[in-house]
Design a protein around this motif. Structure first.
Motif, PDB file in Angstrom:
ATOM      1  N   TYR B 273       0.710  -1.267   0.173  1.00 26.57           N
ATOM      2  CA  TYR B 273      -0.075  -0.013   0.178  1.00 26.57           C
ATOM      3  C   TYR B 273       0.812   1.250   0.034  1.00 26.57           C
ATOM      4  CZ  TYR B 273      -3.891  -3.055   1.015  1.00 26.57           C
ATOM      5  OH  TYR B 273      -4.735  -4.134   0.857  1.00 26.57           O
ATOM      6  N   SER B 316     -11.083   4.331   1.682  1.00 26.13           N
ATOM      7  CA  SER B 316     -10.511   3.990   0.260  1.00 26.13           C
ATOM      8  C   SER B 316     -11.406   4.272  -0.633  1.00 26.13           C
ATOM      9  CB  SER B 316     -10.074   2.586   0.399  1.00 26.13           C
ATOM     10  OG  SER B 316      -9.735   1.774  -0.757  1.00 26.13           O
ATOM     11  N   SER B 354      -2.962  -0.651  -4.419  1.00 23.91           N
ATOM     12  CA  SER B 354      -3.798  -1.465  -3.613  1.00 23.91           C
ATOM     13  C   SER B 354      -3.690  -3.007  -3.688  1.00 23.91           C
ATOM     14  CB  SER B 354      -5.127  -1.235  -4.721  1.00 23.91           C
ATOM     15  OG  SER B 354      -6.367  -1.902  -4.124  1.00 23.91           O
ATOM     16  N   ASN B 355      -2.878  -3.198  -2.499  1.00 18.23           N
ATOM     17  CA  ASN B 355      -2.201  -4.531  -2.455  1.00 18.23           C
ATOM     18  C   ASN B 355      -1.625  -4.905  -3.384  1.00 18.23           C
ATOM     19  OD1 ASN B 355      -2.093  -6.976  -0.799  1.00 18.23           O
ATOM     20  ND2 ASN B 355      -3.858  -7.826  -1.704  1.00 18.23           N
TER      21      ASN B 355
END
Lengths: 55, 367
Positions: B273, B316, B354-355
Motif C-alpha cells: 500500500y 478507500s 492497492s495490495n
C-alpha cells in the motif's frame, strides 16, 4: 516503436498531449519535439497514419 | 604511495587518465535495470531491462534481453547485459540487430568535434558470445549525419574478452550543446546486405547506409544457441590501447541510478500500500496528484502506469483509470489524473498501491 493508436488529449480546451498505445501499453506523450515518443509519433504520421482528435 | 600514470608523457606534458570527471557512459557496469531484469519475445527496437542500453533486433527472429550475473572474473563487475536468440533467422535488406548506447549531445563537449582540436576517443568493453567471428562497432554523429566504424573479433566462444577500440576525432561534424542525441554507439549483431554492401567506412565521413557495417559481420541470429553479453562499457576522451586504457570507473549505486533517472524514472510501490502521489479530490470522480522526479529529466517525459491503485482520503476510493495531463508536466514532476468513485471535492488524498507491490508510475525521457 510499434504504434497501435494515437489520440490527442485535451486540457482547458486545447490539445495538451497524445495518448499512445504501443505493445498493449498506454503512454501519455507530451507535445515536445525533444521527447522520443513524440518523435516516433511524428514518423508514424509521416508514414500516412493519423492522430485521432481528442474525445 | 605509488602513482601509476596512464596515457602519454611527452615534453613537459603529462596526460593523466581522464578528461572527464564522471564516466561518459552511464550504467556501463549494467547495474541499473529499472524496467525489469528480463524481457523475451523481442522483435523490434526499444529500451528494455538495462537502463540506457537500447536494443533493436529489427524483426530478425526474436530475442530475450536480460540482466545477467555472468561476468568476467576478477574485474569487479556483478552484472552484464545479455541478448539471447529465441528464434533464429537470416537478415535481409535493411534488417539488422544491434545494441545501442545513445549519448546526450551536450555531454560530449570534451571531444571538441568540428574544430581543429577535435579529440580522438576510445571505447572499451568486455564481451562474450557463443558465436565467434567479426563484429562491427559503428558510431553515428546523429546531428551531423557522419559516421565511423570498426570491427572487433570474438576469438573464443563463451569466453569473456576485453576489447579496446580507438577512433579519431572529427574535425567536421559538430555535436550541438543541447539535449539531443550526440554519438550513437551501435554494437552490431547481424545485418542484411543494405548496410554491408558498400565500402566499409573506417574514418569519419558522411553517413552512407551501405558503408556502415563490415561485410564480414557475423549473424548472431543464425542459431537459438547463440547469445551475446556485454559489460564494463567505457568511453574515454583520448587514444588508448589495451595497455594504456584507464581502469573502469565504478560509480556507487545511488550515483548511477540518479544519472539514469535523468532519462527514465520508475516509482515502484515495493510494499502493498505504498503512496505514489499526494493531492486532492477535485470532484467526486477525480483525484489530482503530484508525482515528483528525483532529478531533472532530459526532456518533458512520457508518462505511464501499471498495477492496482486506490485513492485514500480517510476512506478507500476505488480507481478505474490513471492518466497524466500534458499541460501540467515539467522536467521535475507530473500531474496524475485519477478516475475514482465516492470522492469529496476539495478533500486531501493520496494515490497508493492497492495490495500490489509492483504498482508503478514511470517517466520516460530517453534519447
Amino acid at each position: 516503436m510499434d504504434i497501435t493508436s494515437a489520440q490527442y488529449t485535451e486540457s482547458e480546451g486545447i490539445n495538451s498531449g497524445i495518448k499512445l498505445v504501443s505493445n498493449g501499453k498506454t503512454y501519455y506523450v507530451p507535445l515536445d519535439e525533444n521527447n522520443s515518443h513524440y518523435q516516433a509519433i511524428q514518423e508514424w504520421v509521416a508514414e500516412g497514419n493519423t492522430i485521432q482528435e481528442a474525445d | 604511495m605509488a602513482l601509476t600514470l596512464h596515457g602519454t608523457v611527452s615534453d613537459n606534458t603529462v596526460a593523466l587518465d581522464r578528461k572527464t570527471a564522471t564516466p561518459l557512459i552511464i550504467n556501463g557496469d549494467m547495474s541499473i535495470s529499472q524496467r525489469g531484469t528480463s524481457t523475451s519475445g523481442i522483435t523490434n527496437g526499444n529500451y528494455r531491462t538495462l537502463d540506457r542500453f537500447y536494443t533493436n533486433n529489427g524483426n530478425i527472429g526474436s530475442v530475450t534481453n536480460s540482466q545477467s550475473t555472468d561476468v568476467p572474473t576478477g574485474q569487479g563487475f556483478a552484472t552484464s547485459f545479455k541478448i539471447a536468440v529465441d528464434t533464429s533467422d537470416t537478415p535481409t535488406g535493411t534488417e539488422w540487430m544491434q545494441c545501442q548506447y545513445r549519448t546526450e549531445a551536450q555531454d560530449l563537449k570534451p571531444l571538441k568535434f568540428n574544430t581543429s582540436s577535435a579529440e580522438g576517443f576510445t571505447i572499451s568493453f568486455w564481451v562474450k558470445s557463443a558465436k565467434t567471428g567479426t563484429y562491427t562497432l559503428a558510431i553515428l554523429n546523429d546531428n551531423a549525419s557522419r559516421s565511423i566504424s570498426q570491427t572487433y573479433t570474438i576469438n573464443s566462444a563463451n569466453t569473456w574478452e576485453k576489447k579496446v577500440l580507438s577512433f579519431a576525432g572529427d574535425t567536421a561534424g559538430a555535436i550541438p550543446n543541447d539535449t539531443s542525441i550526440g554519438l550513437i554507439l551501435y554494437w552490431v549483431l547481424a545485418s542484411g546486405g543494405d548496410r554491408t554492401s558498400g565500402t566499409f567506412q573506417t574514418s569519419w565521413d558522411t553517413y552512407v547506409t551501405a558503408d556502415f557495417i563490415s561485410s564480414s559481420q557475423v549473424n548472431l541470429a543464425d542459431s537459438t544457441s547463440n547469445d551475446w553479453y556485454i559489460t564494463g562499457v567505457q568511453l574515454e576522451v583520448g587514444t588508448f590501447d589495451a595497455n594504456s586504457i584507464p581502469p573502469f570507473q565504478f560509480e556507487d549505486r545511488a550515483t548511477s541510478l540518479n544519472r539514469c533517472n535523468r532519462y527514465f524514472y520508475k516509482s515502484v510501490s515495493n510494499a502493498p500500500y505504498s503512496v505514489l502521489a499526494n493531492g486532492f479530490e477535485s470532484s467526486s470522480t477525480t483525484f489530482l496528484g503530484r508525482m515528483d522526479f528525483p532529478t531533472e529529466m532530459r526532456a518533458l517525459p512520457t508518462m505511464s502506469s501499471g498495477g492496482s491503485f486506490q485513492v485514500i482520503d480517510g476512506s478507500s476510493r476505488s480507481v478505474s483509470a490513471v492518466a497524466f495531463d500534458g499541460n501540467s508536466r515539467s522536467f521535475n514532476g507530473a500531474r496524475v489524473d485519477v478516475t475514482i468513485t465516492g470522492g469529496t471535492t476539495g478533500k486531501g488524498a493520496m494515490l497508493r498501491a492497492s495490495n500490489d507491490t509492483d504498482a508503478y508510475l514511470e517517466a520516460d525521457a530517453e534519447l
